[in-house]
Every structure is written in structure tokens, then in C-alpha cells.
Design a protein around this motif. Sequence first.
Motif, PDB file in Angstrom:
ATOM      1  N   ALA A  58      44.473  -2.022  83.337  1.00 54.86           N
ATOM      2  CA  ALA A  58      45.173  -1.901  82.052  1.00 54.86           C
ATOM      3  C   ALA A  58      44.482  -0.900  81.141  1.00 54.86           C
ATOM      4  N   ILE A  59      43.154  -0.959  81.072  1.00 58.84           N
ATOM      5  CA  ILE A  59      42.407  -0.039  80.201  1.00 58.84           C
ATOM      6  C   ILE A  59      42.621   1.410  80.635  1.00 58.84           C
ATOM      7  N   ILE A  60      42.549   1.654  81.938  1.00 57.30           N
ATOM      8  CA  ILE A  60      42.754   3.014  82.441  1.00 57.30           C
ATOM      9  C   ILE A  60      44.155   3.503  82.107  1.00 57.30           C
ATOM     10  N   ASP A  61      45.160   2.644  82.307  1.00 58.76           N
ATOM     11  CA  ASP A  61      46.538   3.051  82.056  1.00 58.76           C
ATOM     12  C   ASP A  61      46.830   3.176  80.558  1.00 58.76           C
ATOM     13  N   ILE A  62      46.154   2.384  79.737  1.00 60.93           N
ATOM     14  CA  ILE A  62      46.274   2.529  78.282  1.00 60.93           C
ATOM     15  C   ILE A  62      45.698   3.870  77.844  1.00 60.93           C
ATOM     16  N   LEU A  63      44.509   4.186  78.339  1.00 60.84           N
ATOM     17  CA  LEU A  63      43.850   5.442  77.959  1.00 60.84           C
ATOM     18  C   LEU A  63      44.651   6.654  78.407  1.00 60.84           C
ATOM     19  N   LYS A  64      45.362   6.510  79.504  1.00 62.65           N
ATOM     20  CA  LYS A  64      46.239   7.593  79.977  1.00 62.65           C
ATOM     21  C   LYS A  64      47.281   7.936  78.913  1.00 62.65           C
ATOM     22  N   GLY A  65      47.899   6.909  78.345  1.00 61.51           N
ATOM     23  CA  GLY A  65      48.877   7.126  77.292  1.00 61.51           C
ATOM     24  C   GLY A  65      48.256   7.715  76.046  1.00 61.51           C
ATOM     25  N   VAL A  66      47.087   7.208  75.658  1.00 65.58           N
ATOM     26  CA  VAL A  66      46.393   7.718  74.475  1.00 65.58           C
ATOM     27  C   VAL A  66      46.041   9.189  74.658  1.00 65.58           C
ATOM     28  N   PHE A  67      45.484   9.528  75.802  1.00 64.21           N
ATOM     29  CA  PHE A  67      45.036  10.894  76.085  1.00 64.21           C
ATOM     30  C   PHE A  67      46.181  11.893  75.973  1.00 64.21           C
ATOM     31  N   VAL A  68      47.316  11.574  76.580  1.00 72.50           N
ATOM     32  CA  VAL A  68      48.439  12.515  76.583  1.00 72.50           C
ATOM     33  C   VAL A  68      49.004  12.701  75.180  1.00 72.50           C
ATOM     34  N   ILE A  69      49.220  11.618  74.464  1.00 69.56           N
ATOM     35  CA  ILE A  69      49.805  11.722  73.118  1.00 69.56           C
ATOM     36  C   ILE A  69      48.870  12.475  72.178  1.00 69.56           C
ATOM     37  N   LEU A  70      47.586  12.170  72.222  1.00 69.68           N
ATOM     38  CA  LEU A  70      46.647  12.897  71.367  1.00 69.68           C
ATOM     39  C   LEU A  70      46.565  14.366  71.770  1.00 69.68           C
ATOM     40  N   GLY A  71      46.658  14.624  73.064  1.00 66.30           N
ATOM     41  CA  GLY A  71      46.650  16.010  73.531  1.00 66.30           C
ATOM     42  C   GLY A  71      47.860  16.791  73.040  1.00 66.30           C
ATOM     43  N   VAL A  72      49.029  16.175  73.112  1.00 68.59           N
ATOM     44  CA  VAL A  72      50.245  16.826  72.626  1.00 68.59           C
ATOM     45  C   VAL A  72      50.150  17.084  71.128  1.00 68.59           C
ATOM     46  N   ARG A  73      49.662  16.095  70.395  1.00 68.79           N
ATOM     47  CA  ARG A  73      49.519  16.265  68.941  1.00 68.79           C
ATOM     48  C   ARG A  73      48.536  17.392  68.617  1.00 68.79           C
ATOM     49  N   PHE A  74      47.434  17.470  69.347  1.00 70.14           N
ATOM     50  CA  PHE A  74      46.441  18.514  69.105  1.00 70.14           C
ATOM     51  C   PHE A  74      47.046  19.904  69.330  1.00 70.14           C
ATOM     52  N   PHE A  75      47.738  20.084  70.450  1.00 69.67           N
ATOM     53  CA  PHE A  75      48.310  21.395  70.756  1.00 69.67           C
ATOM     54  C   PHE A  75      49.406  21.779  69.776  1.00 69.67           C
ATOM     55  N   MET A  76      50.175  20.790  69.293  1.00 71.82           N
ATOM     56  CA  MET A  76      51.181  21.100  68.285  1.00 71.82           C
ATOM     57  C   MET A  76      50.532  21.609  67.002  1.00 71.82           C
ATOM     58  N   GLN A  77      49.407  20.997  66.653  1.00 71.50           N
ATOM     59  CA  GLN A  77      48.717  21.395  65.427  1.00 71.50           C
ATOM     60  C   GLN A  77      48.037  22.751  65.563  1.00 71.50           C
ATOM     61  N   GLN A  78      47.549  23.051  66.749  1.00 71.23           N
ATOM     62  CA  GLN A  78      46.763  24.265  66.952  1.00 71.23           C
ATOM     63  C   GLN A  78      47.597  25.481  67.327  1.00 71.23           C
ATOM     64  N   TYR A  79      48.665  25.277  68.069  1.00 72.21           N
ATOM     65  CA  TYR A  79      49.351  26.417  68.666  1.00 72.21           C
ATOM     66  C   TYR A  79      50.830  26.528  68.312  1.00 72.21           C
ATOM     67  N   GLY A  80      51.276  25.803  67.311  1.00 66.35           N
ATOM     68  CA  GLY A  80      52.683  25.909  66.947  1.00 66.35           C
ATOM     69  C   GLY A  80      52.931  25.431  65.536  1.00 66.35           C
TER      70      GLY A  80
END
Length: 213
Positions: A58-80
Motif C-alpha cells: 500500500a505504501i509503495i502504491d500510495i507513493l506512486k500516486g504522490v510522485f506522479v501528481i507532484l511531478g506533473v504539478r512541478f513541470f506545469m509550474q516550471q515549463y508552462g
Amino acid sequence: MVIWILSIIIISYLIGAIHGSKVAQVLSGVNIKKEGLKNSGASNAAIVLGMKYGILVAIIDILKGVFVILGVRFFMQQYGSFTAVEQDLLLYLAGASIILGHNFPVYTGFKGGKGTASIIGILFAIYWPIGLIGLLLLIGTTFLTDFLLIGVFVFYAVFIVASIWFAEGVAPIAVAIFLLVMALVLHIENFRRLVRKEEPRISAFLKKKKPSV
């Protein structure tokens, strides 16, 4: 915008298709996709290997969701330059793609889990205070009723309410409803077992010992 959408959907799906159950398999020597409910979700890990393995997956699969969403948010802020509506659309599309990847992973013949742990991580990453409330309600309801199934759909109710209340535009609400419907379909057998009084209880998971290796 179209390139952003396609890139986010594909990358999120491929990351979502990476399962925590693989770690459990390495540590235990047991392929949970061939045991118990025959899926790679955290709940099946708990049924087959015990609560400690279920929590690990569960922890691994939770972190998977956190990682992707934070990554998408970061790239939106930095590159668009995106409006609030566009940001929420991309975040929710990423979330849906993670769940689709988790539930129907291309790496394992499209046989995966049911997305519960990943949806927790997604809500945490999008609205962390609401995610915390949802998780506490999931845990509380699960232990109160002794059924994880009921706690899961309490969490989905929180996810829907959060999407209606906080998200910009109608697309996130549509995505949230789609994920709820998919979860209901994938949990049909769980509901049938619940009616037959055969659904595994959380107390049984807590007592289960990990297999010797």
C-alpha cells in the motif's frame, strides 16, 4: 496542450503500472497474483502474506500516486503557463492514468489491482488536508466495520466531494466519477462476498502471519 495531455497520460499510465506487489514478491518469494484473490493489490497482499506485506504494498502504491501528481504539478509550474482549469484537468488526467495503469498494467497482461492505495496517494498530492481526512475516515470506518471494502468507498466519497468542492471546471468531477464507477465494477465480487458474509475481515488480516521463506 494536446502534447502535454498525451505525454502526461502515457507517462502516468506506465508509472501506475509498476506495482508494489513486485517488492512483496521479491521479499516473500510469493507471487500474490497467483494466490488469494489473484490480483496485485495491497488488500490481496494482506490476505495472502499478512498485514505487514499489505501495508508495504500500500505504501509503495500510495507513493506512486504522490510522485506522479507532484511531478506533473512541478513541470506545469516550471515549463508552462496554465490556467487553474487546465492545471486541474492535467492533474486529474494524470490521476486517472495512474489508476488505469495500476488496475490494467501493460507489463503483466493488464491484470493488476483495484487502485485503492494509488487513489489515496493522488488525493494526498492534490489536496493533502482532504487526503488526510479521507485516510483517517478510511481507517476509522474499516476498523469500526471490520471491512476494508466499506472504508474504501468512504474514501471515494471524500474524493468525489473534494473534486466537486475544490477542483476548477467540470472535467475533474467527471474523472472522479469515472474512477468511482471503475472501482465499483472492480469490487463487485467483494460486494457479493459481503452479502454472502464471506468477505475477509480486517481482524483476520491482523492475525495473519507472514509465510516462512
